[in-house]
Design a protein around this motif. Sequence first.
Motif, PDB file in Angstrom:
ATOM      1  N   SER A 177       0.810  -1.226   0.000  1.00 56.44           N
ATOM      2  CA  SER A 177       0.000   0.000   0.000  1.00 56.44           C
ATOM      3  C   SER A 177       0.835   1.264   0.000  1.00 56.44           C
ATOM      4  N   ILE A 178       2.142   1.138   0.171  1.00 56.62           N
ATOM      5  CA  ILE A 178       3.012   2.309   0.199  1.00 56.62           C
ATOM      6  C   ILE A 178       4.167   2.100  -0.781  1.00 56.62           C
ATOM      7  N   ARG A 179       4.844   3.181  -1.111  1.00 53.59           N
ATOM      8  CA  ARG A 179       5.983   3.130  -2.030  1.00 53.59           C
ATOM      9  C   ARG A 179       7.267   3.374  -1.231  1.00 53.59           C
ATOM     10  N   PHE A 180       8.281   2.575  -1.521  1.00 52.44           N
ATOM     11  CA  PHE A 180       9.569   2.735  -0.861  1.00 52.44           C
ATOM     12  C   PHE A 180      10.645   2.123  -1.747  1.00 52.44           C
ATOM     13  N   LYS A 181      11.875   2.460  -1.487  1.00 51.69           N
ATOM     14  CA  LYS A 181      12.989   1.968  -2.294  1.00 51.69           C
ATOM     15  C   LYS A 181      13.469   0.632  -1.750  1.00 51.69           C
ATOM     16  N   GLU A 182      13.488  -0.357  -2.622  1.00 51.20           N
ATOM     17  CA  GLU A 182      13.982  -1.676  -2.248  1.00 51.20           C
ATOM     18  C   GLU A 182      15.461  -1.583  -1.880  1.00 51.20           C
ATOM     19  N   GLY A 183      15.848  -2.258  -0.806  1.00 57.05           N
ATOM     20  CA  GLY A 183      17.239  -2.274  -0.372  1.00 57.05           C
ATOM     21  C   GLY A 183      17.592  -1.232   0.669  1.00 57.05           C
ATOM     22  N   LYS A 184      16.683  -0.309   0.968  1.00 59.67           N
ATOM     23  CA  LYS A 184      16.952   0.699   1.995  1.00 59.67           C
ATOM     24  C   LYS A 184      16.787   0.088   3.385  1.00 59.67           C
ATOM     25  N   ASP A 185      17.538   0.598   4.342  1.00 56.60           N
ATOM     26  CA  ASP A 185      17.389   0.127   5.715  1.00 56.60           C
ATOM     27  C   ASP A 185      17.051   1.274   6.674  1.00 56.60           C
ATOM     28  N   GLN A 186      16.675   2.437   6.109  1.00 58.12           N
ATOM     29  CA  GLN A 186      16.263   3.569   6.939  1.00 58.12           C
ATOM     30  C   GLN A 186      15.095   4.301   6.292  1.00 58.12           C
ATOM     31  N   TRP A 187      14.150   4.742   7.106  1.00 56.50           N
ATOM     32  CA  TRP A 187      13.110   5.696   6.721  1.00 56.50           C
ATOM     33  C   TRP A 187      13.169   6.855   7.716  1.00 56.50           C
ATOM     34  N   ASN A 188      12.608   7.992   7.352  1.00 57.74           N
ATOM     35  CA  ASN A 188      12.320   9.039   8.321  1.00 57.74           C
ATOM     36  C   ASN A 188      10.929   8.799   8.893  1.00 57.74           C
ATOM     37  N   VAL A 189      10.743   9.122  10.162  1.00 57.14           N
ATOM     38  CA  VAL A 189       9.476   8.803  10.810  1.00 57.14           C
ATOM     39  C   VAL A 189       9.187   9.800  11.934  1.00 57.14           C
TER      40      VAL A 189
END
Length: 745
Positions: A177-189
Amino acid sequence: MIKKLLFLALLGSSAQSGLGQDLAYNIEKINTTIRVDGVLDEPIWQQVDVAGDFNQYFPNDSSKANSRTEIRLMYDDQFLYFSAKMYNQAEDRDYVVPSLRRDFRGNQIDGISLIFDTFQDKTNAFHFGVNSFGVQREGLIAGGFGGTSWSWDNKWYAEARQYPGYWVAEGAIPFKSIRFKEGKDQWNVNFYRLDSEAGERSTWQKVPRNYDIKSLAFTGILQWDQPLKKPGSNISLIPYTAAEVTRDYEDGEQSKPASNMSIGGDAKIAIGSGLNLDLTVNPDFSQVEVDRQVTNLDRFELFFPERRQFFLENADLFGNFGHPFYVRTFFSRRIGIINDTINDVTRPNKILYGARLSGKLDNNWRMGLLNMQTESINDINLPGFNYSVATLQRKVFARSNAGVIFSNKQSFDAQNDNPDFDPDHFNRVLGFDYNLASADNKWIGKAMYQRSWDSSDSDSEEYAHMAWLAYRGRNWRLEWAHTLVGENFNAEIGFVPRNGLFRIENTLARNFYPKRGPVNFHEIQVVLETLWGDTESTNQTVKSDQLVAIDENIQFQNTSRLRASLKRRYTYLFDTFDPTNTEGQELPADSDYTYHFLWMRYDSDQRRTLTYSIVGQVGEYFNGNRYRIGGDISYRIQPFAAFNINLNYNRLSMPEPYTSADLILIGSRIDFTMTKKLFLTSFLQYNTQAENFNINTRIQWRFKPASDLFIVYTDNYATMDMNQEFGLQEKNRALVLKLTYWLNL
């Protein structure tokens, strides 16, 4: 001076983007089944990290929150799970909830929200929220300043339970349901809580109160225990079927009921981990609520926002180019709705098909492509048009971006019997934008330039330009802006209410934060806005409009609000104009007017079950006077019903031989939310300016997540007969039944 300010702003933008990222949450993968029911009985919930120790945002931002909040996160291959435990300051209390309808609004409720900046660009994010009755809301944050579009809808799951002394929310968000970059290990939250009992708003990562609580400049880090993988194929089919019965009584004796049945649908296909392809065939937008009517005393077109789901994801990639009020390169409501100049009505224009590819290419690049085709309308000889838009945006510095947009409207139909139709007609616009947002959020701004081309003979002044720069400190706010719209600039897929415009606006504001007393915050603001334009009779540039205003904005501790403004306005009329907009005696062209007036508005404590607002205006208006009183009153039987009545009365007193008028707009909204899946909403609107009485009733049954059955009834009546005496006469009527089903493959 301006160059110096721009240099300082760019310097601020290039600062480290980690400002405010001194908090981090470590999220771990689990292999345990989680039941989303608001009961945290799975032992794993007690074994994961806790995000707590929230900071107060309102009423003050200099201390820790008085109400304790605990957030926990974990994930598996398919879902991001969260739980939130909100402690109260009293063992027994009532929770504030407007209704059980999805996408609740306002700061007066009890709720918890989670913000995920999955690409860490600090300009775009996903926003999920749950209130104390388990009602969900989801939205998209675009631009980085905190503004959220709540019209976006998607599949996810949440429940809430109330316990003595606290309440719990539990949820599962599918990675699909959301978009994100494959292979990343960090998000801002970041997380924030609304607590109606304490009148408190609090955040996990501290956010200064002079910025929006959702500002992406202030976020912590969500640290994954391993790089994220693509969640498998991500395809959604959303077919629909709709049946409609309509009758147009204005056709006189020829009026007969007409029926129609249609089938169509949408598809959403994830392309990689950051792009989404939206496809539509024979789309139908009948479930969209009618626009609230307004009293229009302006000389120019009004702007109504887009609510149709197909256009909403990554809408900022298309709709944010240009100036929000004077020059929008792309305005999606131009597609599917046309002005029938022959019959002087606004009517739908069927969309045959459409496609939209939009989203992230990587952490720095975003792109958007759109193509839609409308059907020709034979009774007015309107050809079908093809609409195409292409955009590309690049992140620069910490939170700024630069972009380019190209739009094209063109018909490929052969010549028909319409003498006004040119088979070679086209309209194209090329535009460039730079959006400034400094790392610390103090400097924001925008610069844009656009050029149009079309099949007309015009070859001059087909451009538009604007620049805006603002400093927003804790105590002072300064803004400077100018806008230039050429006489022949034409954006047929955009929103350009006025051509031949040159505008300069300056704003100076001082903020105050009293430490004691009933007032929580107040702001004094001075605005000077001046517009110039060219007269047709002499082709000379003259001052066409000017506004000088002193504004006061007061926020009270109990969440009520008072605003007041003393204004001096100057208007030069290039054309004749009826200031009542009722087809009365018009003021002459090439005449000018200076008038003064006072405007005030008070909004009561929105936590109460009975709330109200009062609006008043008194003073001069062109060569006469205007007296306005209005407002609304709402009552909640929570959580199942809400009743609202709004009134707007304008008395326009003009000297002879000009027309005086009493303009009345009365509306009511009745909202029944029998459950979190079954809703009934009814609008009644009476507008003396439009001489129209409207009834709109909608039943919605959400039988599965993002799957709905709609029953919509609309009725319009003319309120004046041929002798201009009051009396309801049927104009048109419609009954629509629509079934939509969301299927994930």
